[in-house]
Design a protein around this motif. Structure first.
Motif, PDB file in Angstrom:
ATOM      1  N   PRO A 231      11.851   5.369  -2.761  1.00  0.00           N
ATOM      2  CA  PRO A 231      12.998   5.945  -2.049  1.00  0.00           C
ATOM      3  C   PRO A 231      12.988   7.469  -2.087  1.00  0.00           C
ATOM      4  CG  PRO A 231      13.673   4.948  -4.127  1.00  0.00           C
ATOM      5  CD  PRO A 231      12.255   4.558  -3.916  1.00  0.00           C
ATOM      6  N   THR A 232      13.473   8.089  -1.013  1.00  0.00           N
ATOM      7  CA  THR A 232      13.525   9.546  -0.913  1.00  0.00           C
ATOM      8  C   THR A 232      14.946   9.983  -0.564  1.00  0.00           C
ATOM      9  OG1 THR A 232      13.028   9.648   1.455  1.00  0.00           O
ATOM     10  CG2 THR A 232      11.157   9.557  -0.058  1.00  0.00           C
ATOM     11  N   ALA A 233      15.140  11.293  -0.524  1.00  0.00           N
ATOM     12  CA  ALA A 233      16.454  11.850  -0.213  1.00  0.00           C
ATOM     13  C   ALA A 233      16.734  11.891   1.277  1.00  0.00           C
ATOM     14  CB  ALA A 233      16.569  13.245  -0.815  1.00  0.00           C
ATOM     15  N   GLY A 234      15.875  11.313   2.097  1.00  0.00           N
ATOM     16  CA  GLY A 234      16.133  11.223   3.528  1.00  0.00           C
ATOM     17  C   GLY A 234      14.994  11.771   4.353  1.00  0.00           C
ATOM     18  N   GLY A 235      14.923  11.322   5.593  1.00  0.00           N
ATOM     19  CA  GLY A 235      13.904  11.817   6.511  1.00  0.00           C
ATOM     20  C   GLY A 235      12.900  10.752   6.888  1.00  0.00           C
ATOM     21  N   ALA A 236      12.360  10.886   8.098  1.00  0.00           N
ATOM     22  CA  ALA A 236      11.371   9.949   8.614  1.00  0.00           C
ATOM     23  C   ALA A 236       9.964  10.467   8.342  1.00  0.00           C
ATOM     24  CB  ALA A 236      11.577   9.751  10.115  1.00  0.00           C
ATOM     25  N   LEU A 237       9.024   9.530   8.219  1.00  0.00           N
ATOM     26  CA  LEU A 237       7.651   9.906   7.895  1.00  0.00           C
ATOM     27  C   LEU A 237       6.683   8.913   8.507  1.00  0.00           C
ATOM     28  CD1 LEU A 237       5.785  11.777   6.134  1.00  0.00           C
ATOM     29  CD2 LEU A 237       5.958  10.006   4.364  1.00  0.00           C
ATOM     30  N   PRO A 238       5.745   9.359   9.355  1.00  0.00           N
ATOM     31  CA  PRO A 238       4.673   8.476   9.823  1.00  0.00           C
ATOM     32  C   PRO A 238       3.521   8.497   8.826  1.00  0.00           C
ATOM     33  CG  PRO A 238       4.579  10.558  11.006  1.00  0.00           C
ATOM     34  CD  PRO A 238       5.735  10.662  10.050  1.00  0.00           C
ATOM     35  N   THR A 239       2.917   7.338   8.587  1.00  0.00           N
ATOM     36  CA  THR A 239       1.825   7.236   7.623  1.00  0.00           C
ATOM     37  C   THR A 239       0.755   6.280   8.144  1.00  0.00           C
ATOM     38  OG1 THR A 239       2.719   5.349   6.395  1.00  0.00           O
ATOM     39  CG2 THR A 239       3.485   7.533   5.729  1.00  0.00           C
ATOM     40  N   VAL A 240      -0.407   6.315   7.507  1.00  0.00           N
ATOM     41  CA  VAL A 240      -1.435   5.294   7.666  1.00  0.00           C
ATOM     42  C   VAL A 240      -1.516   4.565   6.334  1.00  0.00           C
ATOM     43  CG1 VAL A 240      -3.871   4.823   8.074  1.00  0.00           C
ATOM     44  CG2 VAL A 240      -2.713   6.611   9.381  1.00  0.00           C
ATOM     45  N   SER A 241      -1.284   3.251   6.342  1.00  0.00           N
ATOM     46  CA  SER A 241      -1.149   2.491   5.102  1.00  0.00           C
ATOM     47  C   SER A 241      -2.148   1.350   5.043  1.00  0.00           C
ATOM     48  CB  SER A 241       0.269   1.924   4.969  1.00  0.00           C
ATOM     49  OG  SER A 241       1.216   2.961   4.870  1.00  0.00           O
ATOM     50  N   SER A 242      -2.687   1.130   3.857  1.00  0.00           N
ATOM     51  CA  SER A 242      -3.642   0.058   3.600  1.00  0.00           C
ATOM     52  C   SER A 242      -2.942  -1.125   2.959  1.00  0.00           C
ATOM     53  CB  SER A 242      -4.748   0.570   2.673  1.00  0.00           C
ATOM     54  OG  SER A 242      -5.677  -0.459   2.351  1.00  0.00           O
ATOM     55  N   GLY A 243      -3.276  -2.333   3.392  1.00  0.00           N
ATOM     56  CA  GLY A 243      -2.795  -3.528   2.724  1.00  0.00           C
ATOM     57  C   GLY A 243      -1.373  -3.921   3.015  1.00  0.00           C
ATOM     58  N   VAL A 244      -0.845  -3.606   4.194  1.00  0.00           N
ATOM     59  CA  VAL A 244       0.529  -3.984   4.526  1.00  0.00           C
ATOM     60  C   VAL A 244       0.624  -5.493   4.763  1.00  0.00           C
ATOM     61  CG1 VAL A 244       2.388  -3.707   6.222  1.00  0.00           C
ATOM     62  CG2 VAL A 244       1.115  -1.716   5.409  1.00  0.00           C
ATOM     63  N   ASN A 245      -0.442  -6.122   5.213  1.00  0.00           N
ATOM     64  CA  ASN A 245      -0.464  -7.579   5.320  1.00  0.00           C
ATOM     65  C   ASN A 245      -1.125  -8.158   4.068  1.00  0.00           C
ATOM     66  OD1 ASN A 245      -1.067 -10.355   6.109  1.00  0.00           O
ATOM     67  ND2 ASN A 245      -0.575  -9.726   8.180  1.00  0.00           N
TER      68      ASN A 245
ATOM     69  N   GLY B 194      -9.988  -3.847  -5.612  1.00  0.00           N
ATOM     70  CA  GLY B 194      -9.088  -3.429  -4.544  1.00  0.00           C
ATOM     71  C   GLY B 194      -9.525  -2.124  -3.922  1.00  0.00           C
ATOM     72  N   LEU B 195      -9.128  -1.918  -2.660  1.00  0.00           N
ATOM     73  CA  LEU B 195      -9.493  -0.716  -1.908  1.00  0.00           C
ATOM     74  C   LEU B 195      -8.255  -0.088  -1.283  1.00  0.00           C
ATOM     75  CD1 LEU B 195     -12.589  -2.100   0.056  1.00  0.00           C
ATOM     76  CD2 LEU B 195     -12.665  -0.564  -1.918  1.00  0.00           C
ATOM     77  N   ASN B 196      -8.218   1.242  -1.257  1.00  0.00           N
ATOM     78  CA  ASN B 196      -7.264   1.981  -0.439  1.00  0.00           C
ATOM     79  C   ASN B 196      -8.010   2.399   0.829  1.00  0.00           C
ATOM     80  OD1 ASN B 196      -5.184   1.899  -2.436  1.00  0.00           O
ATOM     81  ND2 ASN B 196      -6.236   3.543  -3.526  1.00  0.00           N
ATOM     82  N   LEU B 197      -7.852   1.618   1.871  1.00  0.00           N
ATOM     83  CA  LEU B 197      -8.671   1.822   3.065  1.00  0.00           C
ATOM     84  C   LEU B 197      -8.330   3.123   3.776  1.00  0.00           C
ATOM     85  CD1 LEU B 197     -10.832  -0.218   3.911  1.00  0.00           C
ATOM     86  CD2 LEU B 197      -9.368  -0.875   5.811  1.00  0.00           C
ATOM     87  N   ASP B 198      -7.095   3.623   3.600  1.00  0.00           N
ATOM     88  CA  ASP B 198      -6.716   4.865   4.271  1.00  0.00           C
ATOM     89  C   ASP B 198      -7.428   6.073   3.685  1.00  0.00           C
ATOM     90  OD1 ASP B 198      -5.236   4.159   1.993  1.00  0.00           O
ATOM     91  OD2 ASP B 198      -3.607   5.514   2.499  1.00  0.00           O
ATOM     92  N   THR B 199      -7.873   5.992   2.427  1.00  0.00           N
ATOM     93  CA  THR B 199      -8.575   7.113   1.786  1.00  0.00           C
ATOM     94  C   THR B 199     -10.004   6.767   1.383  1.00  0.00           C
ATOM     95  OG1 THR B 199      -7.784   6.508  -0.428  1.00  0.00           O
ATOM     96  CG2 THR B 199      -6.392   7.984   0.881  1.00  0.00           C
ATOM     97  N   GLY B 200     -10.348   5.480   1.418  1.00  0.00           N
ATOM     98  CA  GLY B 200     -11.684   5.070   1.005  1.00  0.00           C
ATOM     99  C   GLY B 200     -11.866   4.984  -0.495  1.00  0.00           C
ATOM    100  N   SER B 201     -10.789   5.057  -1.247  1.00  0.00           N
ATOM    101  CA  SER B 201     -10.879   5.054  -2.707  1.00  0.00           C
ATOM    102  C   SER B 201     -10.662   3.656  -3.268  1.00  0.00           C
ATOM    103  CB  SER B 201      -9.839   6.010  -3.299  1.00  0.00           C
ATOM    104  OG  SER B 201      -8.528   5.598  -2.952  1.00  0.00           O
ATOM    105  N   SER B 202     -11.078   3.465  -4.526  1.00  0.00           N
ATOM    106  CA  SER B 202     -10.795   2.222  -5.231  1.00  0.00           C
ATOM    107  C   SER B 202      -9.319   2.185  -5.605  1.00  0.00           C
ATOM    108  CB  SER B 202     -11.650   2.118  -6.494  1.00  0.00           C
ATOM    109  OG  SER B 202     -13.020   2.050  -6.171  1.00  0.00           O
ATOM    110  N   ALA B 203      -8.758   0.974  -5.644  1.00  0.00           N
ATOM    111  CA  ALA B 203      -7.345   0.834  -5.998  1.00  0.00           C
ATOM    112  C   ALA B 203      -7.076   1.339  -7.407  1.00  0.00           C
ATOM    113  CB  ALA B 203      -6.921  -0.629  -5.861  1.00  0.00           C
ATOM    114  N   LYS B 204      -8.006   1.123  -8.318  1.00  0.00           N
ATOM    115  CA  LYS B 204      -7.886   1.606  -9.695  1.00  0.00           C
ATOM    116  C   LYS B 204      -9.112   2.466 -10.006  1.00  0.00           C
ATOM    117  CE  LYS B 204      -4.199  -0.891 -10.721  1.00  0.00           C
ATOM    118  NZ  LYS B 204      -2.879  -0.281 -10.939  1.00  0.00           N
ATOM    119  N   SER B 205      -8.885   3.726 -10.324  1.00  0.00           N
ATOM    120  CA  SER B 205     -10.001   4.643 -10.539  1.00  0.00           C
ATOM    121  C   SER B 205     -10.784   4.321 -11.801  1.00  0.00           C
ATOM    122  CB  SER B 205      -9.480   6.085 -10.621  1.00  0.00           C
ATOM    123  OG  SER B 205      -8.561   6.237 -11.687  1.00  0.00           O
TER     124      SER B 205
END
Length: 363
Positions: free
Chosen positions: A45-59, A85-96
């Protein structure tokens, strides 16, 4: 050896594995364009405002892995699985710190059941896979995965802040190291039991975990549950339990689940958490599925104001092929008490909205 060199060697080795019967390289690539309001890129949660993102693993969580089996005859098999696991938006491993953070085990399957040794999902995770209203979709934001299954128990201004069991992380006990898991197939019933060795120097109890679970499935009806006891380094106890049911009626499917935790977090300090969930899915067409789900989370902590949140989801999925799915997702969160927390000195908004259009490819 550098991590990238290790990965290169594993991929090279997988080429040999794929040439042999019973071995495979597999995975899921899931990426979407997501719009959030009053939520950050990580859905906090944030203090307000909209934000567009690219997200991995929403499904389904993006991942890759190696798996294989060798048959000995008469229903006996040796098995293994390595999965990260993978973070496809950054190409990184889910756990470093872990190449195979999701699964790393070997097993032996018999006509009566199986035994698995290594890093595995906990027993509540196994129970939830059948009865979670979302079908374990959006694991990083799904309250049954996060709270009931204990993959991310911290939210708002409160957290356990310590490790229970052998996950290697504070506030994340969804997967456990050093685990022996046994399953027995009894007709429509699958019975499970597991023990994780704490491996704390000089004692056997600290960081250990034990539990049991049962799943019944027959003619469109399922009942699934599990109970576990996890210990921290000070031998304090976290008790967790889950029980749910599912029913298939023609093109309709109904699911519901209840989860509960009681954790000793310090001298005279306890945390109680409860998750109630329910959902309906409908096969609108052979290649079009609508899934809806609702979750209610409540938390009571010694010396603090009770809090929690409510969260609703809707998914519309279109299968383009057996491997490819496009989907629309929406979610709405209402925080309770001070669970939304603060940003600086400003209270975060109590309402959060997310909308995603995504593509999931299995390989």
């Amino acid at each position: 050896m550098r991590p990238r060199h290790t990965l290169a060697l594993l991929l090279a080795a997988s080429g040999t594995c794929l040439a042999q019967d019973g071995n495979a390289l597999y995975g899921i690539a899931d990426l979407g364009i997501r719009y959030v309001d009053n939520l950050g890129a990580n859905n906090a949660p944030t203090a307000g405002g909209a934000l567009p993102t690219v997200s991995s693993g929403v499904n389904k969580t993006s991942r890759w892995g190696l798996r294989g089996q060798e048959s000995f005859g008469n229903g006996w098999q040796a098995l293994y699985r390595l999965e990260g696991g993978l973070n496809l938006d950054t190409g990184s491993s889910a756990k470093s710190d872990k190449l195979f953070d999701r699964q790393a085990w070997v097993g032996l399957k018999t006509p009566l059941g199986s035994v698995y040794l290594g890093r595995q999902a906990n027993l509540i995770s196994d129970a939830l896979s059948t009865v979670d209203p979302l079908g374990i979709r959006y694991a990083s934001f799904n309250p049954n995965v996060n709270i009931t299954g204990m993959s991310n128990t911290a939210f708002g201004r409160q957290a356990f802040g310590q490790q229970y069991g052998t996950s290697g992380y504070a506030d994340n006990f969804y997967r456990l190291d050093n685990t022996v898991k046994v399953t027995a197939n009894l007709g429509p019933v699958v019975a499970r039991a597991a023990y994780s060795f704490g491996e704390a120097a000089g004692a056997t109890s600290p960081l250990s975990t034990w539990g049991a679970g049962l799943t019944y499935q027959h003619e469109g009806v399922a009942v699934s549950g599990a109970a576990m006891r996890l210990r921290n380094r000070d031998n304090r106890v976290l008790d967790a339990a889950s029980l749910g049911a599912a029913c298939q009626l023609n093109d309709w499917q109904f699911k519901a689940n209840a989860g509960y935790h009681r954790a000793d977090t310090g001298a005279g300090q306890t945390v109680h958490q409860r998750v109630l969930s329910g959902g309906v899915s409908r096969q609108l067409m052979p290649d079009l599925l609508l899934t809806t789900a609702y979750y209610q989370v409540r938390r009571a902590t010694t010396g603090r104001v009770n809090d929690g949140f409510q969260r609703a989801f809707a998914y519309l999925e279109k299968s383009l092929s057996p491997r490819t799915t496009v989907y629309l997702e929406s979610d709405y969160t209402l925080w309770r008490g001070d669970a939304a927390g603060v940003t600086g000195t400003r209270a975060n908004d109590r309402h959060g909205l997310g909308l995603t259009v995504g593509l999931m490819e299995k390989f």
